[in-house]
Design a protein around this motif. Structure first.
Motif, mmCIF file in Angstrom:
data_model
loop_
_atom_site.group_PDB
_atom_site.id
_atom_site.type_symbol
_atom_site.label_atom_id
_atom_site.label_comp_id
_atom_site.label_asym_id
_atom_site.label_seq_id
_atom_site.Cartn_x
_atom_site.Cartn_y
_atom_site.Cartn_z
ATOM 1 N N LEU A 262 0.860 -1.190 0.000
ATOM 2 C CA LEU A 262 0.000 0.000 0.000
ATOM 3 C C LEU A 262 0.891 1.233 0.000
ATOM 4 O O LEU A 262 1.823 1.336 0.806
ATOM 5 C CB LEU A 262 -0.908 0.012 1.233
ATOM 6 N N VAL A 263 0.606 2.159 -0.903
ATOM 7 C CA VAL A 263 1.299 3.446 -0.948
ATOM 8 C C VAL A 263 0.264 4.528 -0.719
ATOM 9 O O VAL A 263 -0.736 4.614 -1.446
ATOM 10 C CB VAL A 263 2.005 3.659 -2.309
ATOM 11 N N TRP A 306 1.889 13.705 -2.380
ATOM 12 C CA TRP A 306 1.287 12.845 -3.395
ATOM 13 C C TRP A 306 2.263 12.579 -4.533
ATOM 14 O O TRP A 306 2.291 11.486 -5.106
ATOM 15 C CB TRP A 306 0.004 13.468 -3.921
ATOM 16 N N GLU A 307 3.081 13.551 -4.864
ATOM 17 C CA GLU A 307 4.087 13.368 -5.900
ATOM 18 C C GLU A 307 5.060 12.259 -5.509
ATOM 19 O O GLU A 307 5.481 11.449 -6.347
ATOM 20 C CB GLU A 307 4.862 14.675 -6.133
ATOM 21 N N GLU A 308 5.401 12.207 -4.228
ATOM 22 C CA GLU A 308 6.273 11.161 -3.728
ATOM 23 C C GLU A 308 5.602 9.790 -3.815
ATOM 24 O O GLU A 308 6.246 8.787 -4.120
ATOM 25 C CB GLU A 308 6.647 11.469 -2.274
ATOM 26 N N ALA A 309 4.316 9.763 -3.583
ATOM 27 C CA ALA A 309 3.559 8.506 -3.678
ATOM 28 C C ALA A 309 3.555 7.991 -5.115
ATOM 29 O O ALA A 309 3.764 6.790 -5.364
ATOM 30 C CB ALA A 309 2.139 8.713 -3.176
ATOM 31 N N ILE A 310 3.322 8.877 -6.069
ATOM 32 C CA ILE A 310 3.342 8.493 -7.480
ATOM 33 C C ILE A 310 4.725 7.990 -7.865
ATOM 34 O O ILE A 310 4.880 6.963 -8.552
ATOM 35 C CB ILE A 310 2.948 9.687 -8.380
ATOM 36 N N GLU A 311 5.743 8.686 -7.425
ATOM 37 C CA GLU A 311 7.126 8.291 -7.720
ATOM 38 C C GLU A 311 7.413 6.903 -7.157
ATOM 39 O O GLU A 311 8.066 6.073 -7.813
ATOM 40 C CB GLU A 311 8.080 9.320 -7.111
ATOM 41 N N THR A 312 6.919 6.635 -5.972
ATOM 42 C CA THR A 312 7.138 5.335 -5.335
ATOM 43 C C THR A 312 6.494 4.211 -6.134
ATOM 44 O O THR A 312 7.093 3.153 -6.366
ATOM 45 C CB THR A 312 6.582 5.347 -3.903
ATOM 46 N N VAL A 313 5.274 4.430 -6.566
ATOM 47 C CA VAL A 313 4.563 3.428 -7.365
ATOM 48 C C VAL A 313 5.313 3.153 -8.662
ATOM 49 O O VAL A 313 5.470 1.994 -9.074
ATOM 50 C CB VAL A 313 3.119 3.895 -7.655
#
Length: 424
Positions: A262-263, A306-313
């Motif tokens: 989960l991210v 949220w940008e970090e979350a997208i990058e992580t995915v």
């Protein structure tokens, strides 16, 4: 299921089993044996590894019909509807040959030709997988493959599960063989007295199947070397924790090495999902497998932005990605790497596994960075077509010859220059 931040997390552990030296040696010996001894070797390995003696390992027409008759009619209708959905989706992928004619008479193009024969491996073991039959066979049929051959391990009773035979029956697959493991891959790659050789092998299997596919690649084509299943869920605070937890466990129950991640940017969602996962695990029939999966390969990553979350995915490049946010369509363009993308709270991963239509044979272990789901193009060849006119060659012969000599290939240059005599 541990909660970490992006800064604290370590890279997800690689889960493709390369096999031990002993396993690779076993696989090579099986391949060599089947190549040399055909059916005799196949039957011997079936007795050794599957603990069943078979005289003839081709599934009979009567076995197919019995399977169809033994299954509940409502389930037959469900499978038929799922097959129709999958076929409809894949028909939209079909490519056509094309040709382009220039004013000087040159014709250039691309000829699309289906493979003549494809082999499909359907896993056995602890479960039966009619969905694997659909996802591997249907794109081959849509592509126009003339002959589809299916192999699957027999049970201790020497039979194939009714659901698997029913799926084959629905699709009209007549060549079904009760053989699994590396010996099945060898039979498909090299042929035996009973099993005809094929041009391409698709479908997942255990480590011996994966190693065998790797070894026969080059003699035949293969789809991919798949690792254990994986899911990533990208969620904001609009997501419901019990739904997210259920989706994560839908992959964890596949294999102790499956990965569920989960991210999110919501600490509250992270904590609630962590609690839900533990609560739901207790009632799962495959609790032991799922628990080992979430403990060893599960993770909840809380990002600052949220940008970090997208990058992580995108770094994870998951096999399955669920986007459960207030506006999931808005996030689609930001997703660079994922095998299949499920948008919104109603698009739970099993919707794609069984029924919606897209293929569930997907790139795993980060290979979604450069790979695609199994599709119709995997079962065709593309041949370039070149028909130069006299006018076109006369115009370009000196350029082609000069290019060839630049690469030090004098015979190439002379091959085109010899045509100059036609114009004298």
């Amino acid at each position: 299921m541990k909660i970490v931040t992006k800064r604290d997390r370590v890279s997800l552990r690689r889960r493709v089993d390369q096999g031990t030296e002993e396993q690779r040696a076993i696989v090579q010996s099986i391949l060599d044996d089947v190549k040399a001894n055909g059916d005799k070797a196949v039957l011997a390995y079936t007795e050794k590894f599957d603990a069943v003696q078979l005289e003839d390992y081709k599934v009979t027409k009567e076995e197919m019909e019995d399977a169809f008759a033994s299954v509940d009619g409502e389930f037959v209708e469900i499978l038929e509807e799922a097959a129709a959905n999958i076929r409809s989706f894949h028909q939209k992928q079909s490519s056509q040959s094309w040709f382009d004619t220039s004013e000087d008479g040159t014709v250039l193009g691309q000829k699309i030709t289906p493979l003549e024969a494809a082999g499909v491996y359907v896993p056995g073991g602890t479960a039966a997988y009619p969905s694997s039959v659909f996802m591997n066979v249907i794109p081959a049929q849509v592509a126009g493959v003339e002959r589809v051959v299916m192999v699957t391990p027999p049970g201790k009773d020497g039979k194939v599960p009714d659901g698997v035979l029913l799926a084959a029956h629905i699709l009209g697959v007549a060549d079904v063989y009760k053989v699994g493991g590396a010996q099945a891959i060898a039979a498909l790659a090299y042929g035996t007295e009973t099993v005809p050789a094929v041009d391409k092998i698709t479908g997942p299997g255990n480590v011996f199947v994966a190693l065998a596919k790797r070894e026969v690649f080059g003699d035949v084509d293969i789809d991919m070397i798949a690792g254990p299943s994986e899911i990533a869920v990208l969620a904001d605070d609009t997501a419901k924790a019990h739904e997210v937890a259920a989706d994560l466990l839908s992959q964890a129950e596949h294999d102790a090495r499956s990965s569920s991640v989960l991210v999110t940017t919501s600490q509250a969602l992270a904590e609630n999902v962590q609690t839900e996962v533990e609560d739901q695990l207790k009632s799962l029939p495959r609790e032991d497998i799922a628990r080992r999966s979430v403990e060893d390969y599960g993770m909840i990553i809380v990002c600052d932005t949220w940008e970090e979350a997208i990058e992580t995915v995108n770094e994870i490049a998951p096999e399955h990605l669920e986007v459960i946010t207030a506006d999931p369509i808005q996030e689609l363009g930001k997703i660079k790497h994922a095998g299949a993308i499920f948008l919104g709270p109603y698009s739970s991963e099993p919707v794609g596994d069984y029924f919606a239509g897209p293929n569930h044979v997907l790139p795993t272990n980060g290979t979604a960075r450069f790979s695609s789901p199994l599709n119709v193009d995997d079962f065709v060849k593309k041949s370039s077509v070149i028909s130069y006119s006299a006018q076109a060659l006369q115009k370009n012969v000196d350029k082609i010859a000069r290019f060839a000599r630049l690469e030090g290939l004098e015979a190439h240059a002379r091959a085109v220059e010899t045509r100059k005599e036609r114009w004298k």
